[in-house]
Design a protein around this motif. Structure first.
Motif, mmCIF file in Angstrom:
data_model
loop_
_atom_site.group_PDB
_atom_site.id
_atom_site.type_symbol
_atom_site.label_atom_id
_atom_site.label_comp_id
_atom_site.label_asym_id
_atom_site.label_seq_id
_atom_site.Cartn_x
_atom_site.Cartn_y
_atom_site.Cartn_z
ATOM 1 N N GLN A 1 -11.402 5.695 -12.266
ATOM 2 C CA GLN A 1 -10.574 4.507 -12.266
ATOM 3 C C GLN A 1 -10.118 4.694 -10.724
ATOM 4 N N ARG A 2 -9.699 3.435 -10.284
ATOM 5 C CA ARG A 2 -8.921 3.563 -8.915
ATOM 6 C C ARG A 2 -7.485 3.940 -9.147
ATOM 7 N N VAL A 3 -7.205 4.881 -8.681
ATOM 8 C CA VAL A 3 -5.613 5.697 -8.651
ATOM 9 C C VAL A 3 -4.753 4.774 -7.593
ATOM 10 N N ALA A 4 -5.048 4.671 -6.576
ATOM 11 C CA ALA A 4 -4.165 3.888 -5.351
ATOM 12 C C ALA A 4 -4.840 3.302 -4.426
ATOM 13 N N THR A 5 -4.029 2.678 -3.783
ATOM 14 C CA THR A 5 -4.578 1.599 -2.567
ATOM 15 C C THR A 5 -3.769 2.069 -1.317
ATOM 16 N N MET A 6 -4.537 2.304 -0.195
ATOM 17 C CA MET A 6 -3.731 2.229 1.187
ATOM 18 C C MET A 6 -4.299 1.122 1.767
ATOM 19 N N LEU A 7 -3.208 0.187 2.070
ATOM 20 C CA LEU A 7 -3.316 -1.013 2.801
ATOM 21 C C LEU A 7 -2.982 -0.998 4.237
ATOM 22 N N MET A 8 -3.536 -1.036 5.294
ATOM 23 C CA MET A 8 -3.305 -0.790 6.570
ATOM 24 C C MET A 8 -3.429 -2.147 7.286
ATOM 25 N N TYR A 9 -2.340 -2.482 8.070
ATOM 26 C CA TYR A 9 -2.229 -3.825 8.969
ATOM 27 C C TYR A 9 -2.658 -3.448 10.328
ATOM 28 N N LEU A 10 -3.706 -4.460 10.767
ATOM 29 C CA LEU A 10 -4.125 -4.202 12.055
ATOM 30 C C LEU A 10 -3.614 -5.203 13.120
ATOM 31 N N ASN A 11 -2.799 -5.938 12.944
ATOM 32 C CA ASN A 11 -2.109 -7.009 13.792
ATOM 33 C C ASN A 11 -1.024 -7.552 13.074
ATOM 34 N N ASP A 12 -0.264 -8.149 14.110
ATOM 35 C CA ASP A 12 0.935 -8.846 13.750
ATOM 36 C C ASP A 12 0.504 -10.241 13.427
ATOM 37 N N VAL A 13 1.228 -11.044 12.454
ATOM 38 C CA VAL A 13 0.653 -12.194 11.907
ATOM 39 C C VAL A 13 1.747 -13.103 12.330
ATOM 40 N N MET B 1 5.761 -8.146 1.564
ATOM 41 C CA MET B 1 5.503 -7.299 2.775
ATOM 42 C C MET B 1 5.133 -7.829 4.063
ATOM 43 N N LYS B 2 5.718 -7.942 5.101
ATOM 44 C CA LYS B 2 5.363 -8.741 6.197
ATOM 45 C C LYS B 2 4.221 -7.866 6.998
ATOM 46 N N PRO B 3 3.007 -8.506 7.425
ATOM 47 C CA PRO B 3 2.443 -7.511 8.102
ATOM 48 C C PRO B 3 2.725 -7.197 9.555
ATOM 49 N N ARG B 4 2.669 -5.972 10.017
ATOM 50 C CA ARG B 4 2.957 -5.359 11.258
ATOM 51 C C ARG B 4 1.909 -4.547 11.838
ATOM 52 N N LYS B 5 1.424 -4.753 12.732
ATOM 53 C CA LYS B 5 0.270 -3.904 13.368
ATOM 54 C C LYS B 5 0.869 -2.473 13.473
ATOM 55 N N GLY B 6 -0.018 -1.717 12.981
ATOM 56 C CA GLY B 6 0.142 -0.152 12.784
ATOM 57 C C GLY B 6 0.848 0.257 11.678
ATOM 58 N N ASN B 7 1.459 -0.579 10.631
ATOM 59 C CA ASN B 7 2.141 -0.059 9.317
ATOM 60 C C ASN B 7 1.242 -0.021 8.248
ATOM 61 N N ALA B 8 1.395 0.638 7.206
ATOM 62 C CA ALA B 8 0.616 0.753 5.938
ATOM 63 C C ALA B 8 1.432 0.756 4.873
ATOM 64 N N ILE B 9 0.944 0.380 3.850
ATOM 65 C CA ILE B 9 1.367 0.258 2.391
ATOM 66 C C ILE B 9 0.708 1.283 1.362
ATOM 67 N N LEU B 10 1.076 2.325 0.874
ATOM 68 C CA LEU B 10 0.446 2.863 -0.367
ATOM 69 C C LEU B 10 1.041 2.454 -1.597
ATOM 70 N N PHE B 11 0.292 2.075 -2.680
ATOM 71 C CA PHE B 11 0.816 1.819 -3.789
ATOM 72 C C PHE B 11 -0.093 2.295 -4.868
ATOM 73 N N TRP B 12 0.180 2.645 -6.019
ATOM 74 C CA TRP B 12 -0.489 3.143 -7.063
ATOM 75 C C TRP B 12 -0.984 2.032 -8.096
ATOM 76 N N SER B 13 -2.061 2.125 -8.667
ATOM 77 C CA SER B 13 -2.596 1.530 -9.661
ATOM 78 C C SER B 13 -2.636 2.101 -11.129
ATOM 79 N N MET B 14 -2.269 3.512 -10.876
ATOM 80 C CA MET B 14 -2.304 4.124 -12.240
ATOM 81 C C MET B 14 -0.987 4.943 -12.141
ATOM 82 N N GLY B 15 -0.417 5.232 -13.503
ATOM 83 C CA GLY B 15 0.976 5.877 -13.608
ATOM 84 C C GLY B 15 0.546 7.325 -13.776
#
Length: 251
Positions: free
Chosen positions: A163-175, A203-217
């Motif tokens: 199963q997918r445990v977590a997701t790292m979402l990275m923003y590559l530009n400002d919107v 969460m507003k996209p900002r270039k160089g920022n990232a979000i880590l969130f968990w899909s499994m407890g």
């Protein structure tokens, strides 16, 4: 407090790749110089400690890296798909209207990409071999991804890595406007999603920022509170890179 009861988005200092003007078959002299320079910094910095106290260098580096991922992905973008819960196959759907591509196994051998994946592993504490290939996405005006879960509901996709445990979402530009990442079940307030007020956390996209969130407890169960989506783009475009992390190694 147990992770399973909360969506935990973290703004992370995650490096992503580098350089404008890359193609898979041709490198200019200027780009070769930039690659050599960044790679040498990688060599001496380990997992980014070299820039720990140098914010200007770190921000400059992130800008090059974000542009790098965008440039290698642009020629290979295709209409994004979703997983069919019954068959496990990828299908086109109106719930997801972006375009994207996955980095190949050859791409993952590039030192910069290897360094990205290493830093994600260090930050998430999930081994590199448990990660899927990075997917680069582009959302144009009015494009979106309705709220969904990243964990699988079919048996087919669990066979390799679990199963997918977590997701790292990275923003590559400002919107310019819109394009937020929405977590409808996080918090009790309201936020702006594509120009509309909605319940949840945005969460507003900002270039160089990232979000880590968990899909499994921590209890090993998939967490329905990890529901999230990509709000419509009102103005401009949005580039992001996603890496999904599994329970076990992916062969």
């Amino acid at each position: 407090m147990a992770r399973s009861k909360y969506v935990l988005p973290f703004i992370a200092f995650v490096a992503v790749g580098m350089a404008i003007g890359w193609s898979r078959s041709l490198l200019g002299f200027g780009l070769l110089f930039q690659l050599a320079f960044i790679w040498r910094l990688e060599e001496f910095s380990g997992t980014n400690n070299h820039w720990e106290n140098d914010k200007e260098s770190a921000l400059l580096r992130l800008g090059f890296e974000c542009d790098y991922l965008k440039s290698i992905a642009r020629p290979h973008l295709e209409i994004s798909t979703v997983v069919d819960p019954e068959t496990g196959e990828s299908i086109k759907s109106k719930v997801r209207t972006s375009s994207g591509m996955f980095l190949s196994s050859k791409d993952r051998q590039i030192p910069i990409i290897k360094a990205i994946e290493k830093r994600i592993a260090v930050f998430s504490q999930i081994p590199t071999e448990n990660g899927e290939s990075i997917q680069v996405l582009r959302y144009e005006t009015n494009q979106y991804y309705t709220p969904h879960h990243d964990y699988f509901s079919d048996a087919f996709n669990l066979k390799n890595g679990g199963q997918r445990v977590a997701t790292m979402l990275m923003y590559l530009n400002d919107v310019d406007e819109g394009g937020e990442t929405i977590f409808p079940q996080a918090g009790s307030g309201e936020c702006s999603c594509g120009g509309n007020k909605v319940k949840g956390l945005c969460m507003k996209p900002r270039k160089g920022n990232a979000i880590l969130f968990w899909s499994m407890g921590l209890d090993g169960q998939s967490d329905p509170n990890s529901l999230h989506g990509a709000c419509p783009i009102v103005k401009g475009e949005k580039w992001s890179a996603t890496k999904w992390l599994r329970q076990g190694a992916i062969s």
